[in-house]
Design a protein around this motif. Structure first.
Motif, PDB file in Angstrom:
ATOM      1  N   UNK A  80       0.798  -1.232   0.000  1.00  0.00           N
ATOM      2  CA  UNK A  80       0.000   0.000   0.000  1.00  0.00           C
ATOM      3  C   UNK A  80       0.828   1.279   0.000  1.00  0.00           C
ATOM      4  N   UNK A  81       2.134   1.167  -0.048  1.00  0.00           N
ATOM      5  CA  UNK A  81       2.980   2.349  -0.080  1.00  0.00           C
ATOM      6  C   UNK A  81       3.170   3.019   1.262  1.00  0.00           C
ATOM      7  N   UNK A  82       2.613   2.423   2.328  1.00  0.00           N
ATOM      8  CA  UNK A  82       2.799   2.980   3.665  1.00  0.00           C
ATOM      9  C   UNK A  82       4.236   2.810   4.135  1.00  0.00           C
ATOM     10  N   UNK A  83       4.538   3.416   5.256  1.00  0.00           N
ATOM     11  CA  UNK A  83       5.890   3.381   5.806  1.00  0.00           C
ATOM     12  C   UNK A  83       5.965   2.450   7.011  1.00  0.00           C
ATOM     13  N   UNK A  84       7.071   1.745   7.104  1.00  0.00           N
ATOM     14  CA  UNK A  84       7.412   0.896   8.233  1.00  0.00           C
ATOM     15  C   UNK A  84       8.837   1.238   8.662  1.00  0.00           C
ATOM     16  N   UNK A  85       9.193   0.865   9.889  1.00  0.00           N
ATOM     17  CA  UNK A  85      10.584   1.043  10.302  1.00  0.00           C
ATOM     18  C   UNK A  85      11.484   0.184   9.419  1.00  0.00           C
ATOM     19  N   UNK A  86      12.665   0.687   9.152  1.00  0.00           N
ATOM     20  CA  UNK A  86      13.598  -0.007   8.281  1.00  0.00           C
ATOM     21  C   UNK A  86      14.649  -0.788   9.047  1.00  0.00           C
ATOM     22  N   UNK A  87      15.448  -1.554   8.328  1.00  0.00           N
ATOM     23  CA  UNK A  87      16.440  -2.416   8.965  1.00  0.00           C
ATOM     24  C   UNK A  87      17.543  -1.657   9.702  1.00  0.00           C
ATOM     25  N   UNK A  88      17.796  -0.440   9.306  1.00  0.00           N
ATOM     26  CA  UNK A  88      18.854   0.344   9.979  1.00  0.00           C
ATOM     27  C   UNK A  88      18.499   0.628  11.429  1.00  0.00           C
ATOM     28  N   UNK A  89      17.198   0.761  11.732  1.00  0.00           N
ATOM     29  CA  UNK A  89      16.764   0.982  13.117  1.00  0.00           C
ATOM     30  C   UNK A  89      17.159  -0.216  13.974  1.00  0.00           C
ATOM     31  N   UNK A  90      16.939  -1.419  13.448  1.00  0.00           N
ATOM     32  CA  UNK A  90      17.317  -2.635  14.168  1.00  0.00           C
ATOM     33  C   UNK A  90      18.830  -2.711  14.355  1.00  0.00           C
ATOM     34  N   UNK A  91      19.572  -2.386  13.307  1.00  0.00           N
ATOM     35  CA  UNK A  91      21.033  -2.405  13.411  1.00  0.00           C
ATOM     36  C   UNK A  91      21.517  -1.460  14.514  1.00  0.00           C
ATOM     37  N   UNK A  92      20.962  -0.268  14.568  1.00  0.00           N
ATOM     38  CA  UNK A  92      21.357   0.684  15.607  1.00  0.00           C
ATOM     39  C   UNK A  92      20.955   0.200  16.987  1.00  0.00           C
ATOM     40  N   UNK A  93      19.769  -0.383  17.085  1.00  0.00           N
ATOM     41  CA  UNK A  93      19.320  -0.926  18.367  1.00  0.00           C
ATOM     42  C   UNK A  93      20.232  -2.026  18.870  1.00  0.00           C
ATOM     43  N   UNK A  94      20.671  -2.880  17.959  1.00  0.00           N
ATOM     44  CA  UNK A  94      21.579  -3.958  18.344  1.00  0.00           C
ATOM     45  C   UNK A  94      22.924  -3.398  18.795  1.00  0.00           C
ATOM     46  N   UNK A  95      23.402  -2.377  18.117  1.00  0.00           N
ATOM     47  CA  UNK A  95      24.664  -1.749  18.525  1.00  0.00           C
ATOM     48  C   UNK A  95      24.519  -1.083  19.891  1.00  0.00           C
ATOM     49  N   UNK A  96      23.381  -0.428  20.112  1.00  0.00           N
ATOM     50  CA  UNK A  96      23.149   0.213  21.409  1.00  0.00           C
ATOM     51  C   UNK A  96      23.107  -0.833  22.513  1.00  0.00           C
ATOM     52  N   UNK A  97      22.446  -1.954  22.258  1.00  0.00           N
ATOM     53  CA  UNK A  97      22.374  -3.024  23.254  1.00  0.00           C
ATOM     54  C   UNK A  97      23.760  -3.562  23.580  1.00  0.00           C
ATOM     55  N   UNK A  98      24.611  -3.668  22.577  1.00  0.00           N
ATOM     56  CA  UNK A  98      25.969  -4.167  22.805  1.00  0.00           C
ATOM     57  C   UNK A  98      26.793  -3.186  23.628  1.00  0.00           C
ATOM     58  N   UNK A  99      26.481  -1.910  23.537  1.00  0.00           N
ATOM     59  CA  UNK A  99      27.239  -0.897  24.271  1.00  0.00           C
ATOM     60  C   UNK A  99      26.756  -0.740  25.711  1.00  0.00           C
ATOM     61  N   UNK A 100      25.566  -1.226  26.005  1.00  0.00           N
ATOM     62  CA  UNK A 100      25.023  -1.157  27.358  1.00  0.00           C
ATOM     63  C   UNK A 100      25.106  -2.527  28.000  1.00  0.00           C
ATOM     64  N   UNK A 101      25.282  -2.558  29.302  1.00  0.00           N
ATOM     65  CA  UNK A 101      25.159  -3.866  29.922  1.00  0.00           C
ATOM     66  C   UNK A 101      23.674  -4.137  30.155  1.00  0.00           C
ATOM     67  N   UNK A 102      23.308  -5.385  30.278  1.00  0.00           N
ATOM     68  CA  UNK A 102      21.907  -5.782  30.362  1.00  0.00           C
ATOM     69  C   UNK A 102      21.197  -5.126  31.545  1.00  0.00           C
ATOM     70  N   UNK A 103      21.841  -5.081  32.684  1.00  0.00           N
ATOM     71  CA  UNK A 103      21.217  -4.485  33.872  1.00  0.00           C
ATOM     72  C   UNK A 103      20.901  -3.013  33.633  1.00  0.00           C
ATOM     73  N   UNK A 104      21.834  -2.287  33.083  1.00  0.00           N
ATOM     74  CA  UNK A 104      21.635  -0.866  32.809  1.00  0.00           C
ATOM     75  C   UNK A 104      20.504  -0.661  31.800  1.00  0.00           C
TER      76      UNK A 104
END
Length: 96
Positions: free
Chosen positions: A59-83
């Motif tokens: 339908x031509x609508x917008x969804x989040x793209x794969x780069x958002x996931x990539x950044x989220x994964x990088x952010x998770x790697x930079x934080x410890x789980x507890x934090x």
């Protein structure tokens, strides 16, 4: 929310797409962020080019793209789980 900054408008578009269940049309996105349609179209096109958003083929609508996931994964790697989990655990504890 339009705080009249480029960054604020970009984040408003990303937040609106993330908050919507399924693909969001340009018209819905424009209403959600309260920014002129040509501006939303330009922001969305640029975010698609950068893989932060993607167009839904159906339908031509917008969804989040794969780069958002990539950044989220990088952010998770930079934080410890507890934090990373502490704000969510505090919220769960407050609502029990």
């Amino acid at each position: 929310m339009d705080d009249h900054t480029v960054t604020g408008r970009i984040l408003a578009v990303l937040d609106a797409v993330a908050d919507h269940d399924g693909p969001i049309s340009l018209a819905e996105l424009t209403r959600a962020v309260a920014v002129p349609k040509p501006t939303v179209r330009r922001i969305a096109a640029d975010l698609c080019a950068r893989r932060m958003l993607r167009r839904c083929a159906d339908d031509g609508g917008y969804l989040l793209g794969p780069r958002v996931l990539e950044l989220g994964m990088r952010a998770a790697a930079q934080l410890d789980l507890r934090q990373a989990a502490t704000p969510y655990l505090q919220d769960l504890f407050a609502h029990r």
